[in-house]
Design a protein around this motif. Structure first.
Motif, PDB file in Angstrom:
ATOM      1  N   LYS A 321     -29.174-110.761 -50.066  1.00 45.99           N
ATOM      2  CA  LYS A 321     -29.480-112.149 -50.415  1.00 45.99           C
ATOM      3  C   LYS A 321     -28.517-112.676 -51.462  1.00 45.99           C
ATOM      4  O   LYS A 321     -28.118-113.850 -51.409  1.00 45.99           O
ATOM      5  CB  LYS A 321     -30.911-112.240 -50.944  1.00 45.99           C
ATOM      6  CG  LYS A 321     -31.976-112.016 -49.869  1.00 45.99           C
ATOM      7  CD  LYS A 321     -33.368-112.171 -50.457  1.00 45.99           C
ATOM      8  CE  LYS A 321     -34.429-111.977 -49.374  1.00 45.99           C
ATOM      9  NZ  LYS A 321     -35.810-112.142 -49.910  1.00 45.99           N
ATOM     10  N   GLU A 324     -25.330-113.471 -49.685  1.00 45.57           N
ATOM     11  CA  GLU A 324     -25.510-114.694 -48.900  1.00 45.57           C
ATOM     12  C   GLU A 324     -25.486-115.923 -49.797  1.00 45.57           C
ATOM     13  O   GLU A 324     -24.882-116.950 -49.438  1.00 45.57           O
ATOM     14  CB  GLU A 324     -26.844-114.611 -48.143  1.00 45.57           C
ATOM     15  CG  GLU A 324     -27.092-115.802 -47.215  1.00 45.57           C
ATOM     16  CD  GLU A 324     -28.414-115.673 -46.492  1.00 45.57           C
ATOM     17  OE1 GLU A 324     -28.790-116.618 -45.770  1.00 45.57           O
ATOM     18  OE2 GLU A 324     -29.077-114.617 -46.653  1.00 45.57           O
ATOM     19  N   GLN A 325     -26.090-115.837 -50.958  1.00 51.71           N
ATOM     20  CA  GLN A 325     -26.078-116.961 -51.893  1.00 51.71           C
ATOM     21  C   GLN A 325     -24.676-117.233 -52.413  1.00 51.71           C
ATOM     22  O   GLN A 325     -24.264-118.390 -52.558  1.00 51.71           O
ATOM     23  CB  GLN A 325     -27.040-116.667 -53.055  1.00 51.71           C
ATOM     24  CG  GLN A 325     -27.195-117.813 -54.034  1.00 51.71           C
ATOM     25  CD  GLN A 325     -27.883-119.015 -53.402  1.00 51.71           C
ATOM     26  OE1 GLN A 325     -28.745-118.855 -52.519  1.00 51.71           O
ATOM     27  NE2 GLN A 325     -27.502-120.207 -53.827  1.00 51.71           N
TER      28      GLN A 325
END
Length: 342
Positions: A321, A324-325
């Motif tokens: 995550k 992805e951020q």
């Protein structure tokens, strides 16, 4: 009566000698000054618990009296700050007026006896000069500055010929000469030598005994008395200081309680993970219950490994995550830059 009895040695403490050498090394030029201390007559003790030696005590009494040791101990000094305030004139003569003026300016030496003087010269041979001989002779002739020999026999006593013929006073006839090396080396070397002016008007070299701390020198430190009083220490016992202490103690108490609560929380979490498997129950691993208890431990380890695997998956998911951020933020910055360029 001879007030210059022969000395066996001259004792000086290590700190006093170090202070004298330090004063000489930091002085911009040669210097001289006065020596203070006391002269003591030491009598050896020939006591024995052996009855066989009791008969020879009378015969050895005369020998012990004749083998007494006269020791001069240097306890302090005064150095002349400038040539104009020296104790002698150009001819090497010491007057009582000039000497008393210097002594009156140093009240902390009033309780100490004047026993001689010293001279510190730079890059000169270590032997007394004619002026130093004249100064020592003039200083020793001042009977007003003679001191009493400690432990000396009573001159009025006629019990022994030695006691009646010995002198109980000692004139300031000690001279210590210090010199620095001729070459300027990285290692500072200072030479020193002690003399006593005898009644025959001649310098007699004397042994210098450096008194250091140790069992053999406890007698020298037992009679020590400080010359300088302790400085006055400020002590504020007002209400403001008490309030500050209370506030500080309250803050420290709060901090200590928070640390204790955090430790208790961590301990509860650890106890929850190992519930039912305390250290005191390790004795069950021996005997008939060892098999069942071992299987329970294996189940505990399997559950702990499962928890570790779950934590590992959570970490991997959180990393994904985060990546992805970061990818999304990069695209967003690129769009902002493109819009700004248009």
């Amino acid at each position: 009566m001879d007030d210059r009895p022969p000395l066996q040695k001259i004792a000086i403490s290590g700190p006093t000698l170090a202070s004298l050498i330090q004063r000489f090394s930091t002085s911009p030029s040669s210097l001289d000054g006065l020596l203070f201390g006391h002269v003591t007559l030491l009598t050896p003790l020939n006591l024995s618990d052996d009855p066989s030696t009791a008969s020879s005590a009378t015969t050895t009494s005369d020998e012990s009296t004749s083998s007494t040791t006269l020791v001069a101990t240097v306890t302090g000094f005064i150095s002349s700050p400038s040539p104009t305030s020296t104790i002698y004139d150009s001819t090497g003569t010491v007057t009582q007026t000039s000497l008393r003026n210097i002594l009156n300016n140093h009240h902390h030496h009033n309780n100490h006896h004047l026993i001689g003087w010293f001279s510190a010269r730079r890059k000169t041979p270590l032997r007394p000069s004619m002026r130093e001989f004249s100064v020592t002779q003039s200083l020793s002739s001042l009977s007003a500055f003679s001191s009493q020999i400690q432990n000396s026999p009573n001159p009025n006593s006629t019990s022994s010929s030695t006691a009646s013929s010995s002198s109980s006073s000692f004139s300031p006839c000690i001279f210590i000469l210090l010199s620095s090396p001729f070459s300027n080396d990285h290692i500072h070397t200072h030479e020193y030598r002690a003399y006593q002016l005898r009644a025959s008007s001649s310098f007699e070299p004397k042994l210098i005994d450096i008194v250091n701390i140790g069992p053999a020198f406890r007698g020298h430190y037992g009679s020590f008395s400080p010359n300088a009083a302790f400085p006055v220490l400020e002590c504020d016992l007002g209400i403001s200081s008490m309030n500050e202490d209370r506030d500080g103690n309250a803050d420290k108490e709060d901090e200590r309680l928070s640390v204790m609560k955090e430790k208790a929380k961590d301990q509860r979490e650890l106890d929850g993970c190992a519930e039912g498997f305390e250290v005191g129950r390790l004795s069950r691993m021996m005997g008939s219950e060892a098999r069942s208890y071992t299987s329970n431990l294996e189940d505990l380890y399997e559950k702990m490994l499962a928890k570790v695997e779950n934590l590992t998956r959570l970490v991997e998911q959180s990393n994904a995550k985060v990546l992805e951020q970061e990818h999304y933020n990069r695209k967003l910055r690129q769009k902002i830059r493109a819009a700004a360029s248009e």
